[in-house]
Design an enzyme around this catalytic site. Structure first.
Site, PDB file in Angstrom:
ATOM      1  N   ALA A  66     146.870  -8.251  50.865  1.00  0.00           N
ATOM      2  CA  ALA A  66     145.831  -9.274  50.792  1.00  0.00           C
ATOM      3  C   ALA A  66     144.499  -8.541  50.684  1.00  0.00           C
ATOM      4  O   ALA A  66     144.379  -7.389  51.114  1.00  0.00           O
ATOM      5  CB  ALA A  66     145.867 -10.125  52.047  1.00  0.00           C
ATOM      6  N   GLY A 112     150.598  -8.233  52.048  1.00  0.00           N
ATOM      7  CA  GLY A 112     150.856  -9.414  51.222  1.00  0.00           C
ATOM      8  C   GLY A 112     151.635  -9.098  49.948  1.00  0.00           C
ATOM      9  O   GLY A 112     152.304  -9.968  49.401  1.00  0.00           O
ATOM     10  N   GLU A 115     155.118  -8.976  51.047  1.00  0.00           N
ATOM     11  CA  GLU A 115     155.467 -10.363  51.406  1.00  0.00           C
ATOM     12  C   GLU A 115     155.719 -11.205  50.144  1.00  0.00           C
ATOM     13  O   GLU A 115     156.612 -12.044  50.122  1.00  0.00           O
ATOM     14  CB  GLU A 115     154.364 -10.972  52.279  1.00  0.00           C
ATOM     15  CG  GLU A 115     154.367 -10.361  53.684  1.00  0.00           C
ATOM     16  CD  GLU A 115     153.184 -10.780  54.522  1.00  0.00           C
ATOM     17  OE1 GLU A 115     152.035 -10.559  54.064  1.00  0.00           O
ATOM     18  OE2 GLU A 115     153.374 -11.331  55.622  1.00  0.00           O
ATOM     19  N   GLU A 135     149.885  -4.131  58.480  1.00  0.00           N
ATOM     20  CA  GLU A 135     148.861  -4.988  59.108  1.00  0.00           C
ATOM     21  C   GLU A 135     148.441  -4.549  60.504  1.00  0.00           C
ATOM     22  O   GLU A 135     147.267  -4.654  60.860  1.00  0.00           O
ATOM     23  CB  GLU A 135     149.348  -6.442  59.152  1.00  0.00           C
ATOM     24  CG  GLU A 135     149.280  -7.166  57.817  1.00  0.00           C
ATOM     25  CD  GLU A 135     150.497  -6.951  56.934  1.00  0.00           C
ATOM     26  OE1 GLU A 135     151.322  -6.060  57.228  1.00  0.00           O
ATOM     27  OE2 GLU A 135     150.626  -7.673  55.931  1.00  0.00           O
TER      28      GLU A 135
HETATM   29  N1  COA Z   1     142.234  -5.136  49.811  1.00  0.00           N
HETATM   30  C1  COA Z   1     141.099  -4.907  49.151  1.00  0.00           C
HETATM   31  N2  COA Z   1     140.917  -3.830  48.367  1.00  0.00           N
HETATM   32  C2  COA Z   1     141.909  -2.957  48.268  1.00  0.00           C
HETATM   33  C3  COA Z   1     143.147  -3.130  48.941  1.00  0.00           C
HETATM   34  C4  COA Z   1     143.291  -4.293  49.746  1.00  0.00           C
HETATM   35  N3  COA Z   1     144.402  -4.561  50.399  1.00  0.00           N
HETATM   36  N4  COA Z   1     143.944  -2.085  48.657  1.00  0.00           N
HETATM   37  C5  COA Z   1     143.246  -1.286  47.823  1.00  0.00           C
HETATM   38  N5  COA Z   1     142.019  -1.800  47.587  1.00  0.00           N
HETATM   39  C6  COA Z   1     140.949  -1.269  46.733  1.00  0.00           C
HETATM   40  C7  COA Z   1     140.225  -0.127  47.432  1.00  0.00           C
HETATM   41  O1  COA Z   1     139.242  -0.616  48.308  1.00  0.00           O
HETATM   42  C8  COA Z   1     139.648   0.605  46.230  1.00  0.00           C
HETATM   43  O2  COA Z   1     138.517  -0.114  45.775  1.00  0.00           O
HETATM   44  P1  COA Z   1     137.139   0.671  45.408  1.00  0.00           P
HETATM   45  O3  COA Z   1     137.534   1.606  44.299  1.00  0.00           O
HETATM   46  O4  COA Z   1     136.212  -0.414  44.997  1.00  0.00           O
HETATM   47  O5  COA Z   1     136.755   1.392  46.649  1.00  0.00           O
HETATM   48  C9  COA Z   1     140.735   0.445  45.165  1.00  0.00           C
HETATM   49  O6  COA Z   1     141.509  -0.677  45.578  1.00  0.00           O
HETATM   50  C10 COA Z   1     141.642   1.650  45.046  1.00  0.00           C
HETATM   51  O7  COA Z   1     142.205   1.925  46.321  1.00  0.00           O
HETATM   52  P2  COA Z   1     142.121   3.358  47.060  1.00  0.00           P
HETATM   53  O8  COA Z   1     142.261   3.134  48.531  1.00  0.00           O
HETATM   54  O9  COA Z   1     140.925   4.106  46.580  1.00  0.00           O
HETATM   55  O10 COA Z   1     143.433   4.042  46.464  1.00  0.00           O
HETATM   56  P3  COA Z   1     144.287   5.217  47.144  1.00  0.00           P
HETATM   57  O11 COA Z   1     145.228   5.698  46.100  1.00  0.00           O
HETATM   58  O12 COA Z   1     143.397   6.208  47.800  1.00  0.00           O
HETATM   59  O13 COA Z   1     145.139   4.509  48.326  1.00  0.00           O
HETATM   60  C11 COA Z   1     146.489   2.764  49.289  1.00  0.00           C
HETATM   61  C12 COA Z   1     146.116   3.560  48.027  1.00  0.00           C
HETATM   62  C13 COA Z   1     147.405   1.632  48.878  1.00  0.00           C
HETATM   63  C14 COA Z   1     147.208   3.679  50.282  1.00  0.00           C
HETATM   64  C15 COA Z   1     145.204   2.211  49.947  1.00  0.00           C
HETATM   65  O14 COA Z   1     144.465   1.511  48.948  1.00  0.00           O
HETATM   66  C16 COA Z   1     145.427   1.245  51.091  1.00  0.00           C
HETATM   67  O15 COA Z   1     145.799   1.657  52.185  1.00  0.00           O
HETATM   68  N6  COA Z   1     145.181  -0.065  50.847  1.00  0.00           N
HETATM   69  C17 COA Z   1     145.283  -1.079  51.873  1.00  0.00           C
HETATM   70  C18 COA Z   1     146.714  -1.388  52.203  1.00  0.00           C
HETATM   71  C19 COA Z   1     146.805  -2.425  53.303  1.00  0.00           C
HETATM   72  O16 COA Z   1     146.458  -2.194  54.436  1.00  0.00           O
HETATM   73  N7  COA Z   1     147.301  -3.597  52.923  1.00  0.00           N
HETATM   74  C20 COA Z   1     147.532  -4.672  53.852  1.00  0.00           C
HETATM   75  C21 COA Z   1     146.422  -5.633  53.823  1.00  0.00           C
HETATM   76  S1  COA Z   1     146.691  -6.943  54.981  1.00  0.00           S
END
Ligand code: COA
Length: 260
Positions: A66, A112, A115, A135
């Site tokens: 999400a 999400g 999910e 989460e």
């Molecule tokens: N919500 C909002 N933005 C998100 C996102 C999320 N769940 N997951 C990734 N993004 C965005 C990042 O903020 C980044 O945006 P920016 O370039 O404007 O800063 C872009 O997507 C790329 O992500 P980034 O984190 O730079 O890539 P990465 O390869 O370093 O890491 C992940 C990949 C998936 C490990 C990391 O993005 C992450 O941990 N995301 C969140 C996962 C999460 O907790 N999801 C559950 C949400 S309830």
């Protein structure tokens, strides 16, 4: 229909919905959830559509969760509403769709994202896929059905571990857990999804919808799956698909199901 955050394309009775925010790793913001609802609804109402494939654009992510930026300042009431609305509009909606839904998990499926993949009727994954419900690392719990569907798919102990550690599992572990049915190299993922969809679409869509309802009933509170199976089984006898299916078998020819 013109969508901003997703693509929806129908070919040979198969609708492929692609979440298309690769710069945000296809994170599900409210607008995307709304568009997904409309696209799934349109596919389900389209008589010619037999299967829906849901996937993410780019090579990195199915859906990275999400959109965290949208709920970081929410109150208790807003949090509850976010989960309730999302479940009604997308996750439960997909799980109860009469048209079969295959999730083609092409990279990160987190929060999400996992999910959504779990709400689909079954899942396949590319070999670079990584899945998890992170989460609790954000101080919240899965709110789009994850605490229920993950234990149903992988068992309570594995689900407890995945949710408590907030860790990710790779595609081969997901296969071993039964979370996904197949793992392929990434370039072959949609080919396999289409092959499975094609095989499904040769069968009676009415009978498949009845099977989805019966299977789902076994996982719902207050419903008896065996009773639902009896009802749905009986209903099939009144369909043109049943007439055609049995007639074709007796005449030693391939069935041509009218889909009603
Ligand atoms: N919500 C909002 N933005 C998100 C996102 C999320 N769940 N997951 C990734 N993004 C965005 C990042 O903020 C980044 O945006 P920016 O370039 O404007 O800063 C872009 O997507 C790329 O992500 P980034 O984190 O730079 O890539 P990465 O390869 O370093 O890491 C992940 C990949 C998936 C490990 C990391 O993005 C992450 O941990 N995301 C969140 C996962 C999460 O907790 N999801 C559950 C949400 S309830």
């Amino acid at each position: 229909m013109n969508y901003k955050n997703i693509l929806s394309e129908t070919q040979n009775g198969i609708t492929t919905i692609t979440i298309n925010r690769p710069e945000k790793l296809n994170a599900l913001n409210r607008a995307t959830i709304k568009e997904l609802h409309l696209a799934f609804k349109a596919a389900d109402e389209h008589k010619k559509v037999k299967v829906v494939i849901i996937t993410g654009s780019g090579e990195k992510a199915f859906v990275a969760g999400a959109d965290i930026s949208e709920f970081a300042d929410f109150s208790v009431a807003q949090g509850e509403q976010l989960a309730a609305e999302g479940q009604a509009k997308l996750f439960d909606f997909v799980a109860h769709l009469s048209t079969p839904v295959i999730a083609a998990v092409n990279g990160f499926a987190l929060g999400g994202g996992l999910e959504l993949a779990m709400a689909a009727h079954f899942r396949i994954a590319s070999d670079n896929a990584k899945m998890g419900l992170p989460e609790v690392s954000l101080g919240v719990i899965p709110g789009y059905g994850g605490t229920q569907r993950l234990p149903q798919l992988v068992g309570k102990g594995r689900a407890m571990e995945m949710i408590m550690t907030a860790g990710m599992i790779d595609a081969s572990t997901a296969l071993q857990y039964g979370l996904v049915n197949y793992v392929t190299p990434q370039p072959e993922l949609l080919e396999l999804a289409n092959k499975l969809a094609d095989k499904i679409s040769r069968n009676s869509s009415v009978a498949i919808a009845a099977a989805i309802a019966a299977i789902n009933a076994g996982y719902e509170d207050g419903e008896n799956g065996f009773d639902e199976e009896i009802t749905q089984f009986g209903k099939c006898f009144g369909t043109a698909d049943f007439q055609e299916g049995t007639q074709a078998f007796l005449e030693k020819r391939k069935a041509n199901f009218p889909g009603k």
